[in-house]
Scaffold this motif. Sequence first.
Motif, PDB file in Angstrom:
ATOM      1  N   LEU A 245      41.388   9.910  64.597  1.00 12.09           N
ATOM      2  CA  LEU A 245      40.254   9.298  65.290  1.00 12.09           C
ATOM      3  C   LEU A 245      40.503   9.284  66.797  1.00 12.09           C
ATOM      4  CD1 LEU A 245      39.527   6.322  62.875  1.00 12.09           C
ATOM      5  CD2 LEU A 245      38.508   8.590  62.912  1.00 12.09           C
ATOM      6  N   GLY A 246      39.466   9.531  67.566  1.00 14.73           N
ATOM      7  CA  GLY A 246      39.589   9.582  69.009  1.00 14.73           C
ATOM      8  C   GLY A 246      39.739  10.993  69.549  1.00 14.73           C
ATOM      9  N   ARG A 247      39.974  11.945  68.648  1.00  7.44           N
ATOM     10  CA  ARG A 247      40.058  13.351  69.052  1.00  7.44           C
ATOM     11  C   ARG A 247      39.098  14.163  68.193  1.00  7.44           C
ATOM     12  NH1 ARG A 247      46.323  15.030  68.993  1.00  7.44           N
ATOM     13  NH2 ARG A 247      45.353  17.069  69.350  1.00  7.44           N
ATOM     14  N   PRO A 248      38.481  15.209  68.747  1.00 14.19           N
ATOM     15  CA  PRO A 248      37.536  16.019  67.973  1.00 14.19           C
ATOM     16  C   PRO A 248      38.242  16.890  66.934  1.00 14.19           C
ATOM     17  CG  PRO A 248      37.334  16.428  70.352  1.00 14.19           C
ATOM     18  CD  PRO A 248      38.580  15.645  70.135  1.00 14.19           C
ATOM     19  N   VAL A 249      37.557  17.168  65.840  1.00 10.89           N
ATOM     20  CA  VAL A 249      38.054  18.125  64.855  1.00 10.89           C
ATOM     21  C   VAL A 249      37.105  19.305  64.784  1.00 10.89           C
ATOM     22  CG1 VAL A 249      39.247  16.414  63.434  1.00 10.89           C
ATOM     23  CG2 VAL A 249      36.871  16.994  62.912  1.00 10.89           C
ATOM     24  N   LEU A 250      37.670  20.476  64.467  1.00  8.77           N
ATOM     25  CA  LEU A 250      36.867  21.689  64.300  1.00  8.77           C
ATOM     26  C   LEU A 250      37.540  22.520  63.216  1.00  8.77           C
ATOM     27  CD1 LEU A 250      34.287  22.689  65.751  1.00  8.77           C
ATOM     28  CD2 LEU A 250      35.742  24.217  67.078  1.00  8.77           C
ATOM     29  N   HIS A 251      36.829  22.770  62.123  1.00 12.51           N
ATOM     30  CA  HIS A 251      37.395  23.460  60.964  1.00 12.51           C
ATOM     31  C   HIS A 251      36.584  24.698  60.611  1.00 12.51           C
ATOM     32  CE1 HIS A 251      39.376  19.664  60.666  1.00 12.51           C
ATOM     33  NE2 HIS A 251      38.486  19.049  59.896  1.00 12.51           N
ATOM     34  N   THR A 252      37.273  25.739  60.152  1.00 17.46           N
ATOM     35  CA  THR A 252      36.600  26.920  59.601  1.00 17.46           C
ATOM     36  C   THR A 252      37.377  27.345  58.360  1.00 17.46           C
ATOM     37  OG1 THR A 252      35.749  29.143  60.084  1.00 17.46           O
ATOM     38  CG2 THR A 252      37.863  28.574  61.068  1.00 17.46           C
ATOM     39  N   THR A 253      36.667  27.523  57.253  1.00 16.44           N
ATOM     40  CA  THR A 253      37.313  27.829  55.984  1.00 16.44           C
ATOM     41  C   THR A 253      36.479  28.805  55.181  1.00 16.44           C
ATOM     42  OG1 THR A 253      36.225  26.103  54.670  1.00 16.44           O
ATOM     43  CG2 THR A 253      38.146  25.437  55.965  1.00 16.44           C
ATOM     44  N   GLY A 254      37.091  29.574  54.302  1.00 16.60           N
ATOM     45  CA  GLY A 254      36.285  30.437  53.465  1.00 16.60           C
ATOM     46  C   GLY A 254      37.025  31.500  52.703  1.00 16.60           C
ATOM     47  N   ILE A 255      36.262  32.430  52.153  1.00 18.58           N
ATOM     48  CA  ILE A 255      36.783  33.527  51.348  1.00 18.58           C
ATOM     49  C   ILE A 255      36.441  34.816  52.059  1.00 18.58           C
ATOM     50  CG2 ILE A 255      36.798  34.590  49.067  1.00 18.58           C
ATOM     51  CD1 ILE A 255      35.201  31.776  48.448  1.00 18.58           C
ATOM     52  N   VAL A 256      37.470  35.559  52.431  1.00 17.33           N
ATOM     53  CA  VAL A 256      37.294  36.800  53.174  1.00 17.33           C
ATOM     54  C   VAL A 256      37.773  37.940  52.292  1.00 17.33           C
ATOM     55  CG1 VAL A 256      37.842  38.045  55.292  1.00 17.33           C
ATOM     56  CG2 VAL A 256      37.760  35.543  55.297  1.00 17.33           C
ATOM     57  N   GLY A 257      36.871  38.709  51.730  1.00 19.44           N
ATOM     58  CA  GLY A 257      37.272  39.735  50.785  1.00 19.44           C
ATOM     59  C   GLY A 257      37.985  39.107  49.607  1.00 19.44           C
ATOM     60  N   ASP A 258      39.249  39.491  49.401  1.00 17.95           N
ATOM     61  CA  ASP A 258      40.045  38.922  48.308  1.00 17.95           C
ATOM     62  C   ASP A 258      40.916  37.768  48.772  1.00 17.95           C
ATOM     63  OD1 ASP A 258      39.220  40.667  46.179  1.00 17.95           O
ATOM     64  OD2 ASP A 258      40.346  42.257  47.175  1.00 17.95           O
ATOM     65  N   LYS A 259      40.677  37.263  49.975  1.00 20.59           N
ATOM     66  CA  LYS A 259      41.496  36.181  50.503  1.00 20.59           C
ATOM     67  C   LYS A 259      40.680  34.915  50.733  1.00 20.59           C
ATOM     68  CE  LYS A 259      44.864  39.168  52.819  1.00 20.59           C
ATOM     69  NZ  LYS A 259      45.414  39.608  54.133  1.00 20.59           N
ATOM     70  N   ILE A 260      41.320  33.784  50.552  1.00 20.01           N
ATOM     71  CA  ILE A 260      40.738  32.502  50.914  1.00 20.01           C
ATOM     72  C   ILE A 260      41.430  32.082  52.209  1.00 20.01           C
ATOM     73  CG2 ILE A 260      40.456  30.082  50.294  1.00 20.01           C
ATOM     74  CD1 ILE A 260      40.508  30.960  47.339  1.00 20.01           C
ATOM     75  N   VAL A 261      40.643  31.789  53.229  1.00 23.34           N
ATOM     76  CA  VAL A 261      41.175  31.460  54.556  1.00 23.34           C
ATOM     77  C   VAL A 261      40.746  30.043  54.929  1.00 23.34           C
ATOM     78  CG1 VAL A 261      41.196  32.086  57.001  1.00 23.34           C
ATOM     79  CG2 VAL A 261      41.033  33.883  55.247  1.00 23.34           C
ATOM     80  N   VAL A 262      41.715  29.222  55.323  1.00 24.52           N
ATOM     81  CA  VAL A 262      41.440  27.846  55.726  1.00 24.52           C
ATOM     82  C   VAL A 262      42.126  27.586  57.061  1.00 24.52           C
ATOM     83  CG1 VAL A 262      41.706  25.406  55.147  1.00 24.52           C
ATOM     84  CG2 VAL A 262      41.344  27.088  53.315  1.00 24.52           C
TER      85      VAL A 262
END
Length: 293
Positions: A245-262
């Motif tokens: 808390l007090g700091r911003p968060v920024l997330h990107t997650t997903g499935i790229v081809g045969d990979k799951i990227v978080v």
Amino acid sequence: MAGLVVLACGCQADGPSGGGGATAGGSPRVTGESPSAGTASPRARPPAVKVPAGVRASYVVFDRKLGRVVLRRETRRTYRSASVVKILLALDYMREHRVSAADRDLLGSMLRSSDDKAATEFWRRGGQAEVIRRMVPRAGLTETAPPPRDKPGFWGYTALSAEDVLRTYRYLLEKAPKPHRDFVVAQLRKSTPCGTDGFDQTFGIPSALERPWAVKQGWSGFGTLPAAPCRGGSVQSVAVPDLGLGRPVLHTTGIVGDKIVVVLTLQPAGSSFRAASARVTALTRQVYRASAG
């Protein structure tokens, strides 16, 4: 699954009208280290991943063909979820209720355009923290926890880790009922460049990696309105979790081809959305390249 599916979470406000996110310790691996890189391998070591100064980051890449993690960093550190939790909200609602046409429209808006009002409605219907309590055992989550007791309506303050986001994707793709999986992934493939709150959703995977993809982003702590409104873009016992808390968060997650990227990040206090987005996109590009080594 063919192509790139990105689940990213977009939500700005941290209360009933928006989402939030954060951090806590885990089992860190040296930045950029790949479990598949060993001294006996004839291949060159993958490029090191350099996390931007002042940024706290966790990431994991899972190769679905190999059936194992190929790159990881501090995957059990917790963050406040921001809109990443909307994936759990959608899966829980479809499991617990008969879904009407109106429900499907609202779920679609929540997943495609990160509609915070829709998320607040499904959070309310699901019994708030009960949504998380049901989904934790279903998806085998270990660090995910409901928002603090004094903020029951703040669905974006759900705690989660990169490891649990990976488990969520694997649950979605491997164990969720097929109609639910098909619906969620189809909505994510139609992700809009702009969220309903006016923030640009094209940072991270959408900007760093090539299509095809399906995305669901996450942001919190950048104010209720973006400094530069999005105009469509050109990119086609109980431990208390650390929520940052007090700091911003920024997330990107997903499935790229045969990979799951978080890729989950806690940004320096006072960061602009534009600067944080650029950092996350550059970091995501590094992480994906390193995972291919």
